[in-house]
Design an enzyme around this catalytic site. Structure first.
Site, short mmCIF file in Angstrom:
data_model
loop_
_atom_site.label_atom_id
_atom_site.label_comp_id
_atom_site.label_asym_id
_atom_site.label_seq_id
_atom_site.Cartn_x
_atom_site.Cartn_y
_atom_site.Cartn_z
N GLN A 1 46.18 65.79 39.62
CA GLN A 1 47.49 65.16 40.14
C GLN A 1 48.77 65.81 39.53
OE1 GLN A 1 48.57 61.16 39.81
NE2 GLN A 1 49.73 60.94 41.41
N TYR B 1 40.55 53.60 28.04
CA TYR B 1 41.55 54.51 28.09
C TYR B 1 42.61 54.42 27.29
CZ TYR B 1 44.90 56.85 31.04
OH TYR B 1 46.17 57.74 31.58
C1 AKB Z 1 46.20 54.86 35.38
O1 AKB Z 1 46.51 53.69 35.85
O2 AKB Z 1 45.03 54.94 34.59
C2 AKB Z 1 47.14 55.83 34.96
C3 AKB Z 1 48.16 55.67 33.67
C4 AKB Z 1 49.01 54.59 33.99
O3 AKB Z 1 48.02 56.27 32.77
N1 AKB Z 1 47.90 56.10 36.11
#
Ligand code: AKB
Length: 319
Positions: free
Chosen positions: A16, A146
């Site tokens: 993206q 994450y």
């Molecule tokens: C996600 O939603 O994982 C990403 C971010 C906010 O890092 N777009």
């Protein structure tokens, strides 16, 4: 200031951010000085860059070879698993989101690379942190795979700068909204999907509940900010972990109301899934005054400019 011809490698160049950043870097530095890389096979028109390397970024030998073959000076290391996908593949997310960053930092320490850009995220903040106007220096408490990987990455960036003078620069991106290349696997991606569904079907079921606010940024502003940070003189940068970027903040309900101004029959309903818990742990708005002061961060798009631009461009793309 040291002057040299930049030779640029972009990882995740087909993603993206990667597709749009690659185009802008080609405009600035010329196609011959830009090497795009990704997992897909080469095909005609895959990128505007002068070179394409099909490359798994966790393959350290291959990456080193590419850096040497093209005399790369600057790396935009974008390859990453986003928040939703990372929850499903935690071990792989840690490997992909962390190890290649360390490898690039090591190569910069050896003098093979001069500058690195690495994206962090608002996911670093996590639970127990105030929801609004979250500052640059708050304690980080991520509760997602994450967020944990991004927080660790930020600490490594700071470490390599402090201990070895590695010039690695980073932004905590909010949700990114764009029409050229779809997002994939993120929690903020509802704010991209909603436009496709509004145009194609006139309705959307949001996986985020109606009143959950999150910070968002239109891709044009994200690319401008990234380039501005990378062009800023070293001495003006006071943050070597990652800079806060607030963009705009809105809820799914507010975005739907904005879309209705352009597509009056549009309807929305809400079926929150596992990503709601991720969103609940993230801030609703961010204080980015340090980025504004250090390197002149500015924005051109608010929610209505962004909505109009998305709908105008997607209508043509999907026609
Ligand atoms: C996600 O939603 O994982 C990403 C971010 C906010 O890092 N777009």
């Amino acid at each position: 200031m040291e002057s040299y011809t930049e030779r640029i490698l972009i990882t995740g160049a087909l993603g993206q951010i990667g597709t749009e950043l690659t185009n802008r870097l080609v405009e600035i530095h010329g196609a011959e000085n830009v090497v795009a890389s990704g997992l897909d096979r080469w095909q005609e028109g895959i990128t505007s860059a002068g070179h394409y390397e099909r490359m798994d970024v966790t393959n350290t030998q291959l990456v080193r070879q590419v850096i040497q073959d093209y005399d790369i000076t600057t790396v935009y290391h974008l390859a990453s698993l986003l928040s939703g996908t990372s929850e499903k593949q935690p071990i792989f997310a840690w490997k992909l989101n962390l190890e290649p960053l360390l490898h690039f930092c090591e190569m910069a320490k050896e003098g093979l690379i001069k500058k690195i850009f690495w994206p962090s995220s608002i996911a670093v903040f996590g639970k127990g942190i105030p929801k609004h106007d979250v500052g640059q220096d708050v304690v980080l408490n991520p509760t997602t795979v994450y967020g944990i990987s991004k927080m660790a990455g930020e600490k490594w960036c700071e470490y390599y700068f402090d201990k070895h003078g590695v010039d690695v620069r980073s932004i905590r991106y909010p949700g990114l909204i764009s029409w050229k290349t779809p997002a994939g696997g993120g929690t903020t991606d509802y704010a991209v999907e909603i436009f496709y569904k509004a145009i194609e079907e006139g309705k959307y079921t949001s996986f985020i509940s109606e009143n959950t606010g999150m910070p968002m940024l239109y891709m044009d502003d994200a690319i401008n900010a990234t380039l501005k940070l990378m062009e800023a003189p070293k001495e003006s940068l006071t943050v070597r972990s990652s800079y806060n970027l607030g963009g705009m903040s809105f809820t799914p309900k507010e975005l739907a109301e904005e879309i209705k101004k352009e597509i009056p029959d549009f309807t929305i309903d809400y079926k929150p899934d596992f990503r709601q818990a991720i969103a609940d742990s993230w801030p609703a708005s961010i204080d980015d005054s340090v980025a504004k002061k250090d390197w002149g961060l500015t924005y051109n798009f608010g929610i209505s400019e962004m909505t109009k631009d998305m709908i105008k461009n997607l209508k043509v793309k999907l026609a």
